[in-house]
Design an enzyme around this catalytic site. Structure first.
Site, PDB file in Angstrom:
ATOM      1  N   SER A  14       0.798  -1.217   0.000  1.00 25.88           N
ATOM      2  CA  SER A  14       0.000   0.000   0.000  1.00 25.88           C
ATOM      3  C   SER A  14       0.832   1.269   0.000  1.00 25.88           C
ATOM      4  O   SER A  14       1.855   1.370   0.681  1.00 25.88           O
ATOM      5  CB  SER A  14      -0.931   0.015   1.212  1.00 25.88           C
ATOM      6  OG  SER A  14      -1.608   1.254   1.295  1.00 25.88           O
ATOM      7  N   LYS A  64     -13.825  -3.902   2.904  1.00 31.56           N
ATOM      8  CA  LYS A  64     -14.680  -2.746   2.662  1.00 31.56           C
ATOM      9  C   LYS A  64     -16.149  -3.018   2.953  1.00 31.56           C
ATOM     10  O   LYS A  64     -16.912  -2.098   3.267  1.00 31.56           O
ATOM     11  CB  LYS A  64     -14.506  -2.244   1.226  1.00 31.56           C
ATOM     12  CG  LYS A  64     -13.131  -1.649   0.960  1.00 31.56           C
ATOM     13  CD  LYS A  64     -13.043  -1.014  -0.409  1.00 31.56           C
ATOM     14  CE  LYS A  64     -11.664  -0.400  -0.629  1.00 31.56           C
ATOM     15  NZ  LYS A  64     -11.585   0.361  -1.890  1.00 31.56           N
ATOM     16  N   ASP A 101     -13.979   6.484  -2.127  1.00 30.80           N
ATOM     17  CA  ASP A 101     -13.548   5.898  -3.402  1.00 30.80           C
ATOM     18  C   ASP A 101     -14.325   6.496  -4.569  1.00 30.80           C
ATOM     19  O   ASP A 101     -13.762   6.738  -5.638  1.00 30.80           O
ATOM     20  CB  ASP A 101     -13.759   4.373  -3.394  1.00 30.80           C
ATOM     21  CG  ASP A 101     -12.641   3.642  -2.674  1.00 30.80           C
ATOM     22  OD1 ASP A 101     -11.533   4.200  -2.561  1.00 30.80           O
ATOM     23  OD2 ASP A 101     -12.879   2.508  -2.226  1.00 30.80           O
ATOM     24  N   GLY A 124     -14.703  -7.419 -11.706  1.00 30.18           N
ATOM     25  CA  GLY A 124     -14.751  -7.648 -10.271  1.00 30.18           C
ATOM     26  C   GLY A 124     -16.082  -7.235  -9.687  1.00 30.18           C
ATOM     27  O   GLY A 124     -16.812  -6.411 -10.262  1.00 30.18           O
ATOM     28  N   GLY A 126     -16.335  -6.932  -5.940  1.00 25.77           N
ATOM     29  CA  GLY A 126     -16.096  -6.660  -4.522  1.00 25.77           C
ATOM     30  C   GLY A 126     -16.458  -5.245  -4.121  1.00 25.77           C
ATOM     31  O   GLY A 126     -17.127  -4.509  -4.859  1.00 25.77           O
ATOM     32  N   GLY A 127     -15.984  -4.856  -2.931  1.00 27.78           N
ATOM     33  CA  GLY A 127     -16.318  -3.544  -2.390  1.00 27.78           C
ATOM     34  C   GLY A 127     -15.879  -2.393  -3.258  1.00 27.78           C
ATOM     35  O   GLY A 127     -16.590  -1.389  -3.386  1.00 27.78           O
ATOM     36  N   LEU A 203      -7.599   0.237 -10.992  1.00 21.97           N
ATOM     37  CA  LEU A 203      -7.570   0.793  -9.641  1.00 21.97           C
ATOM     38  C   LEU A 203      -6.241   0.533  -8.947  1.00 21.97           C
ATOM     39  O   LEU A 203      -5.937   1.151  -7.927  1.00 21.97           O
ATOM     40  CB  LEU A 203      -8.715   0.217  -8.797  1.00 21.97           C
ATOM     41  CG  LEU A 203     -10.141   0.446  -9.295  1.00 21.97           C
ATOM     42  CD1 LEU A 203     -11.138   0.198  -8.162  1.00 21.97           C
ATOM     43  CD2 LEU A 203     -10.339   1.834  -9.871  1.00 21.97           C
ATOM     44  N   TYR A 205      -2.337   0.827  -8.203  1.00 22.39           N
ATOM     45  CA  TYR A 205      -1.371   1.915  -8.377  1.00 22.39           C
ATOM     46  C   TYR A 205       0.064   1.456  -8.128  1.00 22.39           C
ATOM     47  O   TYR A 205       1.001   2.239  -8.254  1.00 22.39           O
ATOM     48  CB  TYR A 205      -1.714   3.074  -7.426  1.00 22.39           C
ATOM     49  CG  TYR A 205      -1.932   2.634  -5.999  1.00 22.39           C
ATOM     50  CD1 TYR A 205      -0.857   2.484  -5.126  1.00 22.39           C
ATOM     51  CD2 TYR A 205      -3.205   2.343  -5.539  1.00 22.39           C
ATOM     52  CE1 TYR A 205      -1.055   2.062  -3.831  1.00 22.39           C
ATOM     53  CE2 TYR A 205      -3.412   1.923  -4.246  1.00 22.39           C
ATOM     54  CZ  TYR A 205      -2.326   1.786  -3.386  1.00 22.39           C
ATOM     55  OH  TYR A 205      -2.528   1.352  -2.095  1.00 22.39           O
TER      56      TYR A 205
END
Length: 244
Positions: A14, A64, A101, A124, A126-127, A203, A205
């Site tokens: 991260s 999330k 987000d 995807g 997910g959250g 998304l 990075y």
């Protein structure tokens, strides 16, 4: 000193800690930002008891959605989205869930508009994908989710034909495929059918250029990683943590 941090699993990659640590140093703020890597969300209460000085948290994969039962309430946007990526610690000890987000994505995507047609594929379910759906709904896009285990109204990866790819001009990767250190991975879509009219938005990075992006760029598509989105959602989180 106030403590802030990122809640997730396997989050050594991260960039949030670096982002906020630099911000605190530049602005001479007496704060710290830490990674809180939990093997399961059930350890969240223990984390809180061991860190009573936490004033705010960001939340990432895979918590999330799983974090929601641990919160006192959600704000309007996170309730609509069904996912949380920011937690505000109120003075009375109550934890409030927010989602920044959608703000980060909308702000970053604006640099690529207009797109030939408002049609999209979201890779995807997910959250993270829920915030993308929220933005695309607001912008008037029609879209489909693509999943390894598709439900009704979704596509499986093996169903992505030339026609489907050529009819959907924005493709957003909400999966972790390609995240460092597994940079050789990528979503299994038929890149051969991409054109210069496509935009591929990842998304991820880290790395700055994923295999997903490279394959899109090789077909002339415009591409983006998630760094700009990260920056804007992080700054929005900071505003929330410091609001009264």
């Amino acid at each position: 000193m106030a403590k802030f941090g990122l809640l997730g699993k396997d989050i050594g990659y991260s960039f949030s800690k670096t982002f906020f640590s630099i911000k605190f140093e530049k602005e001479s703020l007496p704060h710290s930002y830490e990674n809180f890597d939990l093997t399961c969300i059930e350890n969240f209460e223990e984390l809180l008891s061991e860190n009573p000085d936490i004033k705010g948290l960001n939340v990432t994969i895979p918590y999330k959605e799983a974090i929601i039962p641990h919160l006192f309430k959600l704000d309007k946007e996170s309730r609509s989205i069904g996912a949380v990526n920011t937690i505000k610690f109120r003075k009375d000890g109550k934890l409030i869930g927010y989602n920044t987000d959608h703000y980060g994505f909308a702000t970053a995507l604006a640099e690529f508009l207009p797109i030939k047609e408002k049609t999209a594929l979201i890779l995807g379910t997910g959250g993270a994908s829920k915030a993308i759906e929220y933005v695309l709904d607001a912008l008037g896009f029609s879209y489909y989710n693509v999943s390894r285990n598709p439900e009704k109204g979704q596509f499986g990866y093996d169903e992505l034909t030339s026609k489907i790819i050529k009819q959907h001009f924005l493709i957003v990767n909400c999966t972790p495929l390609g995240t460092s250190p597994n940079t050789h991975q990528f979503p299994d879509i038929p890149y051969i059918h991409l054109t210069t009219d496509h935009v591929l938005f990842d998304l991820i990075y880290n790395p700055r250029e994923t295999e997903f992006m490279k394959r899109g760029a090789s077909k002339g598509a415009r591409v983006s990683n998630g760094f700009t989105m990260l920056k804007y959602q992080a700054l929005k989180s900071w505003d929330i943590w410091n609001s009264k």
